[in-house]
Scaffold this motif. Structure first.
Motif, short mmCIF file in Angstrom:
data_model
loop_
_atom_site.label_atom_id
_atom_site.label_comp_id
_atom_site.label_asym_id
_atom_site.label_seq_id
_atom_site.Cartn_x
_atom_site.Cartn_y
_atom_site.Cartn_z
N GLN A 111 52.79 46.34 48.26
CA GLN A 111 51.52 46.51 48.95
C GLN A 111 51.22 45.20 49.69
O GLN A 111 51.19 44.13 49.09
CB GLN A 111 50.39 46.81 47.96
N THR A 112 51.04 45.31 51.01
CA THR A 112 50.70 44.16 51.83
C THR A 112 49.20 44.20 52.10
O THR A 112 48.70 45.18 52.66
CB THR A 112 51.49 44.18 53.14
N ILE A 113 48.49 43.13 51.69
CA ILE A 113 47.03 43.20 51.62
C ILE A 113 46.43 41.93 52.22
O ILE A 113 46.84 40.82 51.90
CB ILE A 113 46.57 43.35 50.16
N ASN A 114 45.42 42.12 53.07
CA ASN A 114 44.70 40.97 53.64
C ASN A 114 43.61 40.49 52.69
O ASN A 114 43.56 39.33 52.33
CB ASN A 114 44.10 41.36 55.00
N THR A 115 42.73 41.38 52.29
CA THR A 115 41.63 41.05 51.38
C THR A 115 41.74 41.91 50.13
O THR A 115 41.89 43.13 50.23
CB THR A 115 40.27 41.29 52.06
N PHE A 116 41.65 41.28 48.96
CA PHE A 116 41.84 41.98 47.69
C PHE A 116 40.66 41.63 46.78
O PHE A 116 40.46 40.47 46.44
CB PHE A 116 43.16 41.55 47.05
N THR A 117 39.87 42.64 46.40
CA THR A 117 38.68 42.42 45.57
C THR A 117 38.72 43.37 44.39
O THR A 117 38.50 44.58 44.55
CB THR A 117 37.39 42.64 46.37
N VAL A 118 39.03 42.85 43.22
CA VAL A 118 39.07 43.65 41.99
C VAL A 118 38.43 42.82 40.88
O VAL A 118 39.02 41.85 40.41
CB VAL A 118 40.51 44.05 41.60
N ASN A 119 37.24 43.20 40.47
CA ASN A 119 36.52 42.48 39.43
C ASN A 119 35.98 43.45 38.39
O ASN A 119 35.16 44.33 38.72
CB ASN A 119 35.35 41.68 40.04
N GLY A 120 36.46 43.29 37.16
CA GLY A 120 35.92 44.09 36.08
C GLY A 120 34.62 43.51 35.57
O GLY A 120 33.91 42.79 36.28
N GLN A 121 34.30 43.83 34.32
CA GLN A 121 33.07 43.35 33.69
C GLN A 121 33.43 42.80 32.30
O GLN A 121 34.50 43.12 31.75
CB GLN A 121 32.07 44.50 33.55
N PRO A 122 32.56 41.98 31.71
CA PRO A 122 32.83 41.52 30.35
C PRO A 122 33.06 42.70 29.40
O PRO A 122 32.26 43.63 29.34
CB PRO A 122 31.55 40.75 29.99
N GLY A 123 34.19 42.67 28.70
CA GLY A 123 34.54 43.75 27.79
C GLY A 123 35.05 45.00 28.48
O GLY A 123 35.37 46.00 27.83
N GLN A 124 35.12 44.99 29.81
CA GLN A 124 35.57 46.15 30.59
C GLN A 124 36.59 45.67 31.62
O GLN A 124 36.33 45.65 32.82
CB GLN A 124 34.38 46.84 31.27
N LEU A 125 37.75 45.27 31.13
CA LEU A 125 38.77 44.72 32.02
C LEU A 125 39.50 45.82 32.78
O LEU A 125 39.78 46.90 32.25
CB LEU A 125 39.78 43.90 31.21
N ILE A 126 39.79 45.52 34.04
CA ILE A 126 40.58 46.42 34.87
C ILE A 126 42.04 46.00 34.76
O ILE A 126 42.38 44.82 34.91
CB ILE A 126 40.12 46.36 36.34
N SER A 127 42.91 46.96 34.48
CA SER A 127 44.34 46.69 34.32
C SER A 127 45.07 46.85 35.64
O SER A 127 44.99 47.90 36.28
CB SER A 127 44.93 47.64 33.27
N ILE A 128 45.77 45.80 36.06
CA ILE A 128 46.64 45.85 37.24
C ILE A 128 48.07 45.90 36.71
O ILE A 128 48.55 44.96 36.08
CB ILE A 128 46.42 44.62 38.14
#
Length: 402
Positions: free
Chosen positions: A320-337
């Motif tokens: 994946q070729t990406i210019n802007t990347f915004t991925v933010n979870g929350q405390p105790g709610q992590l997003i898995s990449i």
């Protein structure tokens, strides 16, 4: 010219020809199994009686179709109204059912109420911009096809389950309304005239759908050879499972935004087919469903607004070729990449705008112009099983008082 009036309910197993004079149906029913050719006048002045035309009905030059008291008619072989004829539909319902058929003509005319219930083939096909229709209603599972210039339809109701509307001509205008399934095929460009919704699938088979700046909503989009020119539109994909599948056909991103808006726990798959997209927004909010990004794609802006733990899974061995990347979870709610299976995927930045925190990263190989900083609240699983690389996990400084 003389008038002939039905003396009883009549079933004609052959053809009907009105070459001159008037055939008056009055209060009685008429069923014609063969074709009907009208050069004189067909008149029905009563809503009583059932009128069924199984074969094709043709109004020839000089003919008159006259109705008062709004009788209903059923057509099973199509209707053609030719130049220098007079057509008065009344407000009774004109039902097209059973057989695949066409409605057309060289004469401008209006039908007030049309219902189509044809579930086979292309269903009911409008081949020209005639007639004008005040209200057109599709039945469940039926097909409606526009193969020429799209006629004026004041109200098109096409939301019944499993029906489809097909724009199958060359250059056409797509009516802005709510559909169930919407199909784009034929040649040339089909241009949205207003905000458009497909509660089922939008399928681009051939030609190009141009959305302009209008909002487009669909449960899913499939590109099977047709193109989409997305302009500055916001395209909202409301479904689950395969919500975007590009097999063949060119996606021209413009300044558009694609949003995956389902907020359930059910997974969603975006298969970009190697195309370039402007903005992709995983807008699941408080939903916990995972996202799969399939194929190698290019994104100007990749964003996830999730507020509950979920996964973003990239296809193994794809980039994946990406210019802007915004991925933010929350405390105790992590997003898995992570990858879809054991093995690595690649994320390549072309800009420096990378905003990430409260994630867990595994099987991810990050590189490019920007620094892939995972944030101080993220978890590094990149050394587990098949190692990833390129991510910077910042540990908060420890300050001690001596």
């Amino acid at each position: 010219a003389s008038t002939k009036t039905l003396g009883a309910t009549t079933a004609l197993n052959g053809n009907l020809t009105v070459s001159a004079g008037t055939l008056a149906l009055s209060t009685l029913g008429l069923t014609v199994t063969g074709t009907s050719s009208i050069t004189g006048t067909l008149n029905d002045d009563s809503a009583t009686g059932t009128n069924i035309f199984v074969g094709a009905v043709t109004l020839n030059s000089g003919s008159t179709w006259s109705n008062t008291n709004n009788p209903a008619f059923t057509f099973r072989g199509g209707l053609t109204v030719n130049t220098v004829s007079t057509f008065s539909s009344g407000s009774g319902v004109y039902t097209f059912d059973t057989n695949t058929q066409t409605i057309d003509g060289t004469q401008a005319y209006t039908i007030t109420n049309v219902t189509t219930n044809i579930t086979s083939g292309n269903g009911l096909t409008f081949t020209t911009n005639n007639p004008t229709v005040t209200t057109l209603t599709q039945g469940m599972g039926s097909s409606l096809t526009f193969s020429g210039t799209v006629p004026t339809i004041t109200t098109l109701t096409a939301t019944a389950i499993n029906n489809q509307v097909q724009y199958a001509g060359s250059t056409q205008t797509v009516k802005g309304t709510t559909y169930h399934n919407l199909v784009i095929w034929g040649s040339g460009t089909k241009t949205l005239e207003a905000t458009t919704v497909a509660n089922g699938t939008l399928n681009a088979v051939s030609g190009t759908l141009a959305t302009g700046n209008y909002a487009l909503t669909a449960s899913s989009i499939v590109m099977d050879g047709g193109g989409i020119s997305a302009g500055s539109s916001t395209i909202s994909l409301t479904g689950t499972g395969a919500v975007f599948t590009r097999n063949t056909g060119l996606f021209t991103a413009g300044t558009s935004t694609i949003k995956l808006t389902d907020t359930s726990v059910t997974s969603k798959t975006f298969s970009g087919g190697g195309q370039t997209f402007n903005n992709l927004w995983l807008a699941g909010g408080a939903g916990g469903g995972s996202y799969t990004i399939a194929g190698s794609n290019t994104f100007n802006d990749f964003k996830d607004d999730g507020t509950i733990a979920h996964s973003i899974l990239f296809t193994v061995a794809k980039t994946q070729t990406i210019n802007t990347f915004t991925v933010n979870g929350q405390p105790g709610q992590l997003i898995s990449i992570d990858s879809t299976t054991t093995g690595t995927h690649a994320l390549v930045s072309t800009g420096s705008n990378i905003s990430v925190d409260y994630v867990t990263v595994q099987h991810s190989v990050a590189s490019g112009t920007g620094t892939w900083t995972a944030g101080v609240n993220s978890t590094n699983n990149n050394d587990v099983v098949t190692a990833g690389s390129g991510w910077l996990f910042t540990v908060p400084s420890c300050i001690s008082n001596v």
